[in-house]
Design a protein around this motif. Structure first.
Motif, PDB file in Angstrom:
ATOM      1  N   MET A   1      -9.253  -4.367  -2.874  1.00  0.00           N
ATOM      2  CA  MET A   1      -8.666  -3.037  -2.905  1.00  0.00           C
ATOM      3  C   MET A   1      -8.149  -2.677  -1.517  1.00  0.00           C
ATOM      4  N   ALA A   2      -6.958  -2.105  -1.479  1.00  0.00           N
ATOM      5  CA  ALA A   2      -6.320  -1.763  -0.210  1.00  0.00           C
ATOM      6  C   ALA A   2      -7.071  -0.641   0.497  1.00  0.00           C
ATOM      7  N   ARG A   3      -7.093  -0.748   1.794  1.00  0.00           N
ATOM      8  CA  ARG A   3      -7.742   0.268   2.616  1.00  0.00           C
ATOM      9  C   ARG A   3      -6.748   1.386   2.901  1.00  0.00           C
ATOM     10  N   VAL A   4      -7.222   2.609   2.806  1.00  0.00           N
ATOM     11  CA  VAL A   4      -6.382   3.772   3.062  1.00  0.00           C
ATOM     12  C   VAL A   4      -6.696   4.293   4.464  1.00  0.00           C
ATOM     13  N   GLU A   5      -5.644   4.459   5.249  1.00  0.00           N
ATOM     14  CA  GLU A   5      -5.766   4.981   6.607  1.00  0.00           C
ATOM     15  C   GLU A   5      -5.264   6.423   6.628  1.00  0.00           C
ATOM     16  N   GLU A   6      -5.664   7.169   7.641  1.00  0.00           N
ATOM     17  CA  GLU A   6      -5.201   8.556   7.775  1.00  0.00           C
ATOM     18  C   GLU A   6      -3.997   8.685   8.695  1.00  0.00           C
ATOM     19  N   THR A   7      -3.706   7.632   9.456  1.00  0.00           N
ATOM     20  CA  THR A   7      -2.562   7.662  10.373  1.00  0.00           C
ATOM     21  C   THR A   7      -1.807   6.333  10.282  1.00  0.00           C
ATOM     22  N   LEU A   8      -0.601   6.335  10.819  1.00  0.00           N
ATOM     23  CA  LEU A   8       0.205   5.123  10.879  1.00  0.00           C
ATOM     24  C   LEU A   8      -0.333   4.196  11.953  1.00  0.00           C
ATOM     25  N   LYS A   9      -0.450   2.914  11.630  1.00  0.00           N
ATOM     26  CA  LYS A   9      -0.809   1.925  12.644  1.00  0.00           C
ATOM     27  C   LYS A   9       0.401   1.736  13.559  1.00  0.00           C
ATOM     28  N   GLN A  10       0.150   1.245  14.780  1.00  0.00           N
ATOM     29  CA  GLN A  10       1.227   1.062  15.746  1.00  0.00           C
ATOM     30  C   GLN A  10       2.345   0.184  15.195  1.00  0.00           C
ATOM     31  N   GLU A  11       1.996  -0.811  14.413  1.00  0.00           N
ATOM     32  CA  GLU A  11       2.998  -1.705  13.831  1.00  0.00           C
ATOM     33  C   GLU A  11       3.980  -0.935  12.931  1.00  0.00           C
ATOM     34  N   LEU A  12       3.473   0.041  12.179  1.00  0.00           N
ATOM     35  CA  LEU A  12       4.346   0.869  11.343  1.00  0.00           C
ATOM     36  C   LEU A  12       5.132   1.865  12.183  1.00  0.00           C
ATOM     37  N   ILE A  13       4.517   2.427  13.195  1.00  0.00           N
ATOM     38  CA  ILE A  13       5.240   3.338  14.097  1.00  0.00           C
ATOM     39  C   ILE A  13       6.424   2.599  14.707  1.00  0.00           C
ATOM     40  N   ASP A  14       6.180   1.377  15.192  1.00  0.00           N
ATOM     41  CA  ASP A  14       7.238   0.585  15.801  1.00  0.00           C
ATOM     42  C   ASP A  14       8.338   0.259  14.794  1.00  0.00           C
ATOM     43  N   LEU A  15       7.970  -0.038  13.565  1.00  0.00           N
ATOM     44  CA  LEU A  15       8.932  -0.359  12.514  1.00  0.00           C
ATOM     45  C   LEU A  15       9.813   0.836  12.171  1.00  0.00           C
ATOM     46  N   LEU A  16       9.218   2.016  12.125  1.00  0.00           N
ATOM     47  CA  LEU A  16       9.916   3.210  11.634  1.00  0.00           C
ATOM     48  C   LEU A  16      10.590   3.976  12.773  1.00  0.00           C
ATOM     49  N   GLN A  17      11.509   3.311  13.431  1.00  0.00           N
ATOM     50  CA  GLN A  17      12.276   3.932  14.514  1.00  0.00           C
ATOM     51  C   GLN A  17      13.757   3.992  14.148  1.00  0.00           C
ATOM     52  N   GLY A  18      14.040   4.136  12.870  1.00  0.00           N
ATOM     53  CA  GLY A  18      15.411   4.303  12.412  1.00  0.00           C
ATOM     54  C   GLY A  18      16.000   3.050  11.817  1.00  0.00           C
ATOM     55  N   GLU A  19      17.103   3.262  11.080  1.00  0.00           N
ATOM     56  CA  GLU A  19      17.863   2.175  10.473  1.00  0.00           C
ATOM     57  C   GLU A  19      17.019   1.302   9.540  1.00  0.00           C
ATOM     58  N   LYS A  20      16.118   1.904   8.816  1.00  0.00           N
ATOM     59  CA  LYS A  20      15.326   1.213   7.804  1.00  0.00           C
ATOM     60  C   LYS A  20      15.603   1.867   6.453  1.00  0.00           C
ATOM     61  N   ILE A  21      15.517   1.077   5.410  1.00  0.00           N
ATOM     62  CA  ILE A  21      15.636   1.615   4.061  1.00  0.00           C
ATOM     63  C   ILE A  21      14.239   2.058   3.638  1.00  0.00           C
ATOM     64  N   VAL A  22      14.070   3.358   3.438  1.00  0.00           N
ATOM     65  CA  VAL A  22      12.769   3.917   3.075  1.00  0.00           C
ATOM     66  C   VAL A  22      12.940   4.742   1.802  1.00  0.00           C
ATOM     67  N   SER A  23      12.090   4.485   0.823  1.00  0.00           N
ATOM     68  CA  SER A  23      12.119   5.254  -0.419  1.00  0.00           C
ATOM     69  C   SER A  23      11.426   6.594  -0.197  1.00  0.00           C
ATOM     70  N   LEU A  24      12.034   7.631  -0.707  1.00  0.00           N
ATOM     71  CA  LEU A  24      11.461   8.980  -0.645  1.00  0.00           C
ATOM     72  C   LEU A  24      11.232   9.447  -2.071  1.00  0.00           C
ATOM     73  N   ILE A  25       9.992   9.775  -2.380  1.00  0.00           N
ATOM     74  CA  ILE A  25       9.668  10.284  -3.718  1.00  0.00           C
ATOM     75  C   ILE A  25       9.191  11.714  -3.577  1.00  0.00           C
ATOM     76  N   THR A  26       9.914  12.608  -4.242  1.00  0.00           N
ATOM     77  CA  THR A  26       9.576  14.028  -4.261  1.00  0.00           C
ATOM     78  C   THR A  26       9.380  14.447  -5.712  1.00  0.00           C
ATOM     79  N   THR A  27       8.994  15.696  -5.915  1.00  0.00           N
ATOM     80  CA  THR A  27       8.884  16.259  -7.256  1.00  0.00           C
ATOM     81  C   THR A  27      10.127  17.086  -7.521  1.00  0.00           C
TER      82      THR A  27
END
Length: 148
Positions: A1-27
């Motif tokens: 089972m996947a572990r749930v974190e409360e914050t972004l790990k540095q690897e994700l922070i580094d990845l999410l610095q623009g020009e990425k395709i990210v899905s957004l799900i809203t209601t």
């Protein structure tokens, strides 16, 4: 089972610095059903708790978030797939080269959701099919706002 974190790990922070395709799900504001859209003007802040992204001023997603702030961001990269859950707040309209709205997401949880034994070996990629000079101008303008 996947572990749930409360914050972004540095690897994700580094990845999410623009020009990425990210899905957004809203209601969806009207139907109350899930609504999927894609964002690429997106920046994760170094605190690991904040992500900002830009939308056009008439984007349905912005109206959905104003009505129901709970949202999910789906990220493919850093070797896996992640579901980032949070609450979004939407700025007033910002009138520059085009009209924008900035969504600030307070990250509540980050979960690695790839199937057992799976690993991402290549991230999604895209090209912009409109005027290159305009694309550069818009990107510079947006990322200046998102990094604040």
């Amino acid at each position: 089972m996947a572990r749930v974190e409360e914050t972004l790990k540095q690897e994700l922070i580094d990845l999410l610095q623009g020009e990425k395709i990210v899905s957004l799900i809203t209601t969806d504001k009207k139907t109350k059903k899930p609504n999927l859209s894609i964002v690429s003007w997106l920046v994760a802040h170094q605190d690991g708790k904040t992500i900002k992204f830009a939308l056009g001023h008439k984007a349905e997603s912005a109206f959905n978030i104003e009505e129901t702030p709970d949202l999910l961001l789906g990220v493919v990269g850093a070797g896996s797939c992640y579901s980032i859950s949070g609450k979004g707040t939407v700025s007033d309209v910002i009138d520059k080269t085009m009209k924008y709205r900035i969504v600030t997401v307070d990250v509540e949880s980050v979960e690695d959701v790839i199937f057992y034994g799976g690993q991402i070996t290549q991230e999604p990629d895209y090209i912009k099919t409109y005027d290159a000079e305009l694309a550069k101008k818009l990107d510079e303008e947006v990322y200046e706002m998102l990094k604040k």
